[in-house]
Design a protein around this motif. Structure first.
Motif, short mmCIF file in Angstrom:
data_model
loop_
_atom_site.label_atom_id
_atom_site.label_comp_id
_atom_site.label_asym_id
_atom_site.label_seq_id
_atom_site.Cartn_x
_atom_site.Cartn_y
_atom_site.Cartn_z
N PRO A 59 1.09 -1.73 -0.20
CA PRO A 59 -0.16 0.09 0.04
C PRO A 59 0.82 1.04 -0.22
CG PRO A 59 -0.26 -1.24 2.22
CD PRO A 59 0.93 -1.99 1.07
N ILE A 60 0.67 2.68 -0.67
CA ILE A 60 0.82 3.01 -0.67
C ILE A 60 1.54 4.15 -0.01
CG2 ILE A 60 1.18 5.96 -1.68
CD1 ILE A 60 -0.76 4.59 -4.28
N ASP A 61 2.15 4.05 1.16
CA ASP A 61 2.90 4.44 2.23
C ASP A 61 2.10 6.79 1.92
OD1 ASP A 61 3.54 4.61 4.92
OD2 ASP A 61 5.03 5.79 4.71
N PRO A 62 1.71 7.32 3.32
CA PRO A 62 1.57 8.56 2.95
C PRO A 62 2.81 9.64 3.32
CG PRO A 62 0.75 7.92 5.02
CD PRO A 62 0.91 6.79 4.51
N VAL A 63 3.86 8.60 4.01
CA VAL A 63 5.44 9.59 4.31
C VAL A 63 6.30 9.36 3.34
CG1 VAL A 63 6.73 10.38 6.10
CG2 VAL A 63 4.36 10.00 6.63
N LYS A 64 6.41 10.60 2.50
CA LYS A 64 7.31 10.38 1.29
C LYS A 64 8.35 11.23 1.20
CE LYS A 64 4.46 8.04 -2.12
NZ LYS A 64 2.75 8.58 -2.00
N ASN A 65 9.48 11.06 1.47
CA ASN A 65 10.37 11.71 1.19
C ASN A 65 11.20 11.96 -0.08
OD1 ASN A 65 10.33 12.05 4.64
ND2 ASN A 65 11.31 9.94 4.23
N LYS A 66 11.30 13.33 -0.65
CA LYS A 66 12.17 13.30 -1.70
C LYS A 66 13.74 13.52 -1.75
CE LYS A 66 10.85 14.33 -6.20
NZ LYS A 66 9.60 15.00 -6.92
N ILE A 67 15.02 13.20 -2.65
CA ILE A 67 16.29 13.71 -2.27
C ILE A 67 16.15 13.82 -4.30
CG2 ILE A 67 18.21 13.65 -2.41
CD1 ILE A 67 17.80 11.35 -0.48
N ILE A 68 16.44 15.48 -4.17
CA ILE A 68 16.25 15.89 -5.60
C ILE A 68 18.12 15.93 -5.64
CG2 ILE A 68 16.01 18.05 -7.33
CD1 ILE A 68 12.78 17.99 -5.87
N VAL A 69 18.80 15.69 -6.44
CA VAL A 69 20.52 16.07 -6.89
C VAL A 69 20.02 17.73 -7.72
CG1 VAL A 69 22.63 15.85 -7.70
CG2 VAL A 69 21.34 13.82 -6.18
N THR A 70 20.85 18.51 -7.75
CA THR A 70 20.12 19.44 -9.14
C THR A 70 21.47 19.63 -9.60
OG1 THR A 70 21.25 21.47 -7.17
CG2 THR A 70 18.77 20.77 -7.47
N PRO A 71 21.70 20.72 -11.07
CA PRO A 71 22.74 20.91 -11.77
C PRO A 71 23.93 21.87 -11.26
CG PRO A 71 20.64 20.94 -13.05
CD PRO A 71 20.27 20.62 -11.50
N THR A 72 23.07 22.16 -9.90
CA THR A 72 23.98 23.37 -9.14
C THR A 72 24.74 22.83 -8.16
OG1 THR A 72 22.27 24.13 -7.79
CG2 THR A 72 22.97 25.58 -10.05
N ASN A 73 24.64 21.44 -8.54
CA ASN A 73 25.51 20.80 -6.90
C ASN A 73 24.50 20.56 -5.83
OD1 ASN A 73 27.28 19.23 -8.68
ND2 ASN A 73 28.90 20.93 -8.24
N VAL A 96 14.63 4.14 11.62
CA VAL A 96 13.99 3.48 12.61
C VAL A 96 12.67 3.95 13.16
CG1 VAL A 96 15.91 3.62 13.42
CG2 VAL A 96 14.52 5.55 13.58
N MET A 97 11.73 4.46 11.66
CA MET A 97 10.76 5.07 11.36
C MET A 97 9.25 3.70 11.48
SD MET A 97 10.64 8.58 10.11
CE MET A 97 8.75 9.39 10.20
N ASN A 98 7.97 3.50 11.82
CA ASN A 98 7.20 2.93 11.74
C ASN A 98 5.69 3.03 11.24
OD1 ASN A 98 6.45 0.22 11.65
ND2 ASN A 98 5.69 -0.55 13.94
N PRO A 99 5.66 3.13 9.85
CA PRO A 99 6.42 2.30 8.88
C PRO A 99 7.33 2.88 8.16
CG PRO A 99 4.83 2.99 8.58
CD PRO A 99 4.44 3.20 9.85
N ILE A 100 8.22 2.44 7.85
CA ILE A 100 9.42 3.43 6.92
C ILE A 100 8.86 3.69 5.79
CG2 ILE A 100 11.48 2.85 5.66
CD1 ILE A 100 12.32 0.13 7.13
N PRO A 101 9.34 5.47 6.00
CA PRO A 101 8.70 5.99 4.92
C PRO A 101 9.63 5.89 3.20
CG PRO A 101 9.85 7.47 6.17
CD PRO A 101 9.78 6.88 6.64
N GLU A 102 8.82 5.60 2.77
CA GLU A 102 9.52 5.29 1.44
C GLU A 102 10.75 6.85 0.77
OE1 GLU A 102 6.56 5.38 -2.04
OE2 GLU A 102 5.65 3.85 -0.94
N LEU A 103 11.70 6.04 -0.45
CA LEU A 103 12.58 7.44 -0.77
C LEU A 103 12.51 7.40 -1.51
CD1 LEU A 103 15.20 9.43 0.48
CD2 LEU A 103 16.66 7.34 0.15
N HIS A 104 12.11 8.32 -2.41
CA HIS A 104 12.25 9.16 -4.23
C HIS A 104 13.33 9.19 -3.92
CE1 HIS A 104 7.48 8.35 -3.80
NE2 HIS A 104 8.76 7.73 -3.85
N LEU A 105 14.57 9.16 -5.28
CA LEU A 105 15.51 9.96 -5.83
C LEU A 105 15.61 10.64 -6.88
CD1 LEU A 105 18.40 10.19 -5.53
CD2 LEU A 105 19.17 8.30 -5.79
#
Length: 142
Positions: A59-73, A96-105
């Protein structure tokens, strides 16, 4: 009045070994040896989930963290610029969170590969389990 080199008589057979074929064979063997050496690759081994028809997607987790790498480093965590050290701390807290949030790169196509590789190394050290790459359509060639 021809002068003979080395004191040998003219017409006498040469007793020296012809080294040219031996050198040719050695060069071919050296090239074959070089070609059989495995190519060294420097990659970050990261276990990504495999698609299979038997598993239903979680199931889709409501907490998602997003990492963006930009061209300006820059590295952005949910839109805020951070460093690699802070990224490691954030990833350790999310694991260590329950449930573990998704990480989007989402690396930008113009971002330096070295920085993206460092971000992947940090995610591997933090033992991130739920990770996915988003924005791959930017790399599509038509």
């Amino acid at each position: 009045m021809a002068m003979a080199a080395g004191g040998k008589e003219e017409g006498e057979p040469m007793m020296d070994m012809n080294m040219t074929p031996l050198i040719d064979v050695l060069l071919v063997l050296l090239i074959m040896f070089i070609l059989t050496i495995p190519i060294q690759t420097h990659a970050v081994k990261l276990d990504l989930p495999q698609n299979s028809n038997t598993n239903t997607p979680p199931p889709i987790d409501p907490v998602k963290n997003k990492i963006i790498v930009t061209p300006t480093n820059q590295i952005l965590w949910n839109g805020s610029p951070i460093s690699l050290g802070i990224l490691k701390q954030y990833l350790d807290q999310t694991q260590v969170m329950n449930p573990i949030p998704e990480l989007h790169l989402q690396p930008d196509p113009q971002a330096r590969y070295e920085l993206v590789d460092q971000v992947l190394a940090v995610t591997k050290k933090a033992e991130v389990e739920k990770m996915g790459f988003v924005g791959n359509e930017a790399y599509a060639t038509f």
